[in-house]
Write a protein that holds these residues in place. Sequence first.
Motif, mmCIF file in Angstrom:
data_model
loop_
_atom_site.group_PDB
_atom_site.id
_atom_site.type_symbol
_atom_site.label_atom_id
_atom_site.label_comp_id
_atom_site.label_asym_id
_atom_site.label_seq_id
_atom_site.Cartn_x
_atom_site.Cartn_y
_atom_site.Cartn_z
ATOM 1 N N ALA A 5 0.806 -1.221 0.000
ATOM 2 C CA ALA A 5 0.000 0.000 0.000
ATOM 3 C C ALA A 5 0.834 1.263 0.000
ATOM 4 O O ALA A 5 0.469 2.269 -0.604
ATOM 5 N N THR A 6 1.986 1.234 0.685
ATOM 6 C CA THR A 6 2.772 2.458 0.810
ATOM 7 C C THR A 6 3.491 2.817 -0.479
ATOM 8 O O THR A 6 4.009 3.923 -0.598
ATOM 9 N N ASP A 7 3.554 1.905 -1.442
ATOM 10 C CA ASP A 7 4.224 2.181 -2.713
ATOM 11 C C ASP A 7 3.267 2.708 -3.770
ATOM 12 O O ASP A 7 3.663 2.897 -4.913
ATOM 13 N N LYS A 8 2.024 2.930 -3.398
ATOM 14 C CA LYS A 8 1.033 3.346 -4.373
ATOM 15 C C LYS A 8 0.535 4.758 -4.083
ATOM 16 O O LYS A 8 0.626 5.246 -2.959
ATOM 17 N N GLU A 9 0.002 5.368 -5.097
ATOM 18 C CA GLU A 9 -0.732 6.614 -4.908
ATOM 19 C C GLU A 9 -2.179 6.252 -4.580
ATOM 20 O O GLU A 9 -2.789 5.433 -5.255
ATOM 21 N N TRP A 10 -2.692 6.868 -3.528
ATOM 22 C CA TRP A 10 -4.084 6.646 -3.158
ATOM 23 C C TRP A 10 -4.835 7.962 -3.325
ATOM 24 O O TRP A 10 -4.485 8.961 -2.714
ATOM 25 N N LEU A 11 -5.849 7.932 -4.180
ATOM 26 C CA LEU A 11 -6.697 9.106 -4.380
ATOM 27 C C LEU A 11 -8.069 8.811 -3.777
ATOM 28 O O LEU A 11 -8.720 7.819 -4.139
ATOM 29 N N VAL A 12 -8.482 9.632 -2.840
ATOM 30 C CA VAL A 12 -9.758 9.442 -2.157
ATOM 31 C C VAL A 12 -10.576 10.726 -2.258
ATOM 32 O O VAL A 12 -10.032 11.798 -2.553
ATOM 33 N N SER A 13 -11.856 10.610 -2.015
ATOM 34 C CA SER A 13 -12.695 11.814 -2.032
ATOM 35 C C SER A 13 -13.867 11.617 -1.084
ATOM 36 O O SER A 13 -14.271 10.485 -0.783
ATOM 37 N N ALA A 14 -14.408 12.721 -0.600
ATOM 38 C CA ALA A 14 -15.565 12.686 0.295
ATOM 39 C C ALA A 14 -16.412 13.923 0.048
ATOM 40 O O ALA A 14 -15.882 15.005 -0.234
ATOM 41 N N PRO A 15 -17.729 13.787 0.153
ATOM 42 C CA PRO A 15 -18.615 14.923 -0.139
ATOM 43 C C PRO A 15 -18.713 15.898 1.017
ATOM 44 O O PRO A 15 -18.445 15.559 2.174
ATOM 45 N N GLY A 16 -19.108 17.105 0.698
ATOM 46 C CA GLY A 16 -19.485 18.050 1.733
ATOM 47 C C GLY A 16 -20.889 17.742 2.201
ATOM 48 O O GLY A 16 -21.517 16.759 1.785
ATOM 49 N N LYS A 17 -21.384 18.552 3.073
ATOM 50 C CA LYS A 17 -22.712 18.298 3.616
ATOM 51 C C LYS A 17 -23.454 19.613 3.797
ATOM 52 O O LYS A 17 -22.871 20.697 3.877
ATOM 53 N N VAL A 18 -24.730 19.471 3.866
ATOM 54 C CA VAL A 18 -25.569 20.586 4.277
ATOM 55 C C VAL A 18 -26.482 20.061 5.376
ATOM 56 O O VAL A 18 -27.076 18.985 5.239
ATOM 57 N N GLY B 32 -26.177 12.562 -2.466
ATOM 58 C CA GLY B 32 -25.415 11.676 -3.344
ATOM 59 C C GLY B 32 -24.512 10.705 -2.601
ATOM 60 O O GLY B 32 -24.703 10.382 -1.435
ATOM 61 N N ARG B 33 -23.459 10.252 -3.302
ATOM 62 C CA ARG B 33 -22.568 9.214 -2.777
ATOM 63 C C ARG B 33 -21.697 9.723 -1.644
ATOM 64 O O ARG B 33 -21.479 10.919 -1.488
ATOM 65 N N GLY B 34 -21.154 8.768 -0.886
ATOM 66 C CA GLY B 34 -20.275 9.094 0.216
ATOM 67 C C GLY B 34 -18.815 8.965 -0.166
ATOM 68 O O GLY B 34 -18.401 9.324 -1.275
ATOM 69 N N LEU B 35 -18.016 8.444 0.748
ATOM 70 C CA LEU B 35 -16.581 8.285 0.552
ATOM 71 C C LEU B 35 -16.285 7.516 -0.734
ATOM 72 O O LEU B 35 -16.950 6.525 -1.044
ATOM 73 N N GLY B 36 -15.275 7.978 -1.471
ATOM 74 C CA GLY B 36 -14.849 7.282 -2.678
ATOM 75 C C GLY B 36 -13.356 7.003 -2.657
ATOM 76 O O GLY B 36 -12.573 7.797 -2.132
ATOM 77 N N ILE B 37 -12.975 5.862 -3.218
ATOM 78 C CA ILE B 37 -11.562 5.493 -3.337
ATOM 79 C C ILE B 37 -11.308 5.076 -4.777
ATOM 80 O O ILE B 37 -12.010 4.213 -5.311
#
Length: 848
Positions: free
Chosen positions: A383-396, A768-773
């Motif tokens: 895992a440490t040798d890879k690039e990890w791109l993640v995302s998460a939505p804002g909220k209201v 919409g959607r939550g956490l993304g990897i």
Amino acid sequence: MEPSWYAIIPKAYIHESLNSRTEHHIAKISSAEHAFVVSSGMAALDVILRVLKPGDEVIAGDDLYGGTNRLLAYIRNHVGVTVHHVDTTVPEALHEFIHPTKTAMVLLESPTNPLLKIVDLATISKDVKERAPNAIIVVDNTMMSPYLQRPLEHGADIVYDSATKYLSGHHDLMAGVITCNRQDLAKQMAFTINAVGNALTPIDSFLLLRGIKTLALRMDRQQATADAVANYLHGLGFRVNYPGLPDHPGREVHERIADGNGSVLSFETGDKEMSERIVGGTRLWGISVSFGCVNSLISMPCVMSHASIDAATRAARGLPEDLIRLCVGIEDVHDLIDDLERALVDAGAVVYDDSQNRYVRVRSPESGGAIALAVEKLELENATDKEWLVSAPGKVILFGEHAVVHGVTAIAASVDLRCYGLTTPRKDGKLSVHFHDIDNFYHEWDIETLPWDSVTILAGDEHPEALDQKLIVAISEGPLKGLEGKRAAFTASLAFLYLYLMLSEAGRRPSINFTARSTLPVGAGLGSSASFSACAASALLLLQRRISIPASTSPSKGVVPGPLPQTLAEEVNRWAFVAEKVLHGNPSGVDNSVAVFGGALGYTRPGFERKSGMEAIQGFKSLKFLLVNSKVPRDTKKLVAGVGEKKAKEPELVNGILNAIQGISDEARRALADPKMPRETLLSVLSALIHDNHGYLVTLGVSHPSLELIRGITAAKPYQLATKLTGAGGGGCAVTLVPDDFKGQDLKNLIEDLIREGFQPYLTSVGGRGLGILSPYGSHLKQKSVAVRDGAQVSSQITPPETPNPAEPPYELGVDSASLGILRSPFETQPTSELSSWANDLGSWQYV
């Protein structure tokens, strides 16, 4: 034909004009000499079972209606009757249980409920009569109705139906029907009905007769639609139980004894939690354990109709916990399939496959091949040798701001503006952060100089309720010393370093750069800190192998990526909440929950009188909002503390306000989850609740003149829209509900009015959607998307303000350019307006 009980019951006790006519019609369509109508289907079975006596033996199927199982268990335990549950789909399986004198009854059902197993009624009836001539063959014919199947024609002695189902067809009455051709059995059952007084009432008898008149019309329509739904699900790759499918076991037997396939089917998803999401996500399909009426129903038998059967027995009988049962009504077939498809998509059960130009089922990891899975698992372990791109939505927060801290339920939903986090490996023993939206802040530290001696909690343990203040002080006075003047960057770095130190295991201190970027306005009350916390937590958990994404997610291998596991989401949420504590001191927990799980939820904080926890709002309708950033900075800690002080000084006033806000949240949740509420009514209700909620927040002292100005602009003619503050207030953002029929020109004018006053509007939808990897396999990444594009599609929202590109990119500040990976440079240089589309084009994302 006279009713069979005429000979033994005084006419004074007979509902002569109604029950006689109803029984006469039922007898005719059932090929029967005698017919009785009683108060329910289970009342019918109770009447039939009263012919048994202690010492008798009953042979019954192993896939029966849950109520039938309950009643059989009762007579076994209290009447002294022995009950054998057998796989009745194999006639020979009954032979060893048939006793010439002890076997008194054989209870059958075909198709069975809910697995739609086919039972050869004719063969079993013949076999039993040969081996136990006095045994009574009883058939529950509810799944077919007399219109499609008449078991008396195939050797049955007694047939009963829950007339609540197909025979009534409208779910406006409860009734049971018993038919037979033997006079002796008819007399026994007639006596019981008269003795216990469970004959059908005159009005219900009238309604039942009314329903029978349309039985053929309804059944023909329901069958045709059920066949289409079954073939749709079968085509997606689900295991579907329906007699109309060519590969259904026992189909040739069913075609011999029945005239149709019925309108009940069931299917398996392979995941109980996914099934629960599907059932909860439909709108046209009502959630109910019944079937046979004009409206379509959906249920999970193992948690509803068959929940009374213990889990071990269900497993032994092959009843899957994830099974979904569909009972098809007479609605438009396209509407039903569209609604089901939407629920499948939202639940992560199907994904659109561009190569096939259609939705396909998300396949389980087992289908990817053992060698491929092993290779991908090995890749993930590095895992440490890879690039990890993640995302998460804002909220209201739609309802319940501030009050949530004091135990009131908050209603919150994700927005389609997101934070992105990228980890890139370094080779120089350093740790660095780049916070693109906080004055383009960049800093790096030597990993070995971090305050490891102050980490007192063993890695791997759950974080306790309170933060480790010793570590907080050590970070603040060590790695962050001298950064106190950069308040936002300081607190973001503190949260990141706290997680990094807490999560690092012995011997695993990865050298990485973490870059965070956002299409959310930072500090505007839209959950930017929570989405940052979710990104940081998920990235570090991935690096430390505390979580892992499911293998076999590459479209190139023919497998469409499925949703992220619930256990992964829960672990990320726990640590995102820790980061929120570092950032805000006493957060409610709702922001990070929305950032991780997405959708819409009601959240009640633990430690108060009300039941605590997070509850997803099923069937949430997509809503359009105008988010307006006042650009006025606010201090969340100070505002939260201020409400606490006001509560201490004026408890009666503040508690009254909190109770009123709880009422608003309860009413909003009911409205949002009500599938039958007209859209226009829903918007009207929400507008009124928004107005009331804001008024209470003003009384709590958390509004701001800028927010009141936004409310004034949006409420003025011709707009007349409902607006309230969201988040902590005191500046930040306001949210305005935009009706579906709001004119496009008026919306454009409103946005221009707000911009002229110095505000920044964003048009967005919620839920919409939550956490993304992003799947980390290099073969997934579309290289054309990695390069910086000259032009990109402009998103439909009002684009966020641009953050200037760094004058000196951080990779020129001592970072080895060879360790940048393929994502970091384009990620850090994409225009904010193009960031989301660029990220989506990279490859396969998995979402909660």
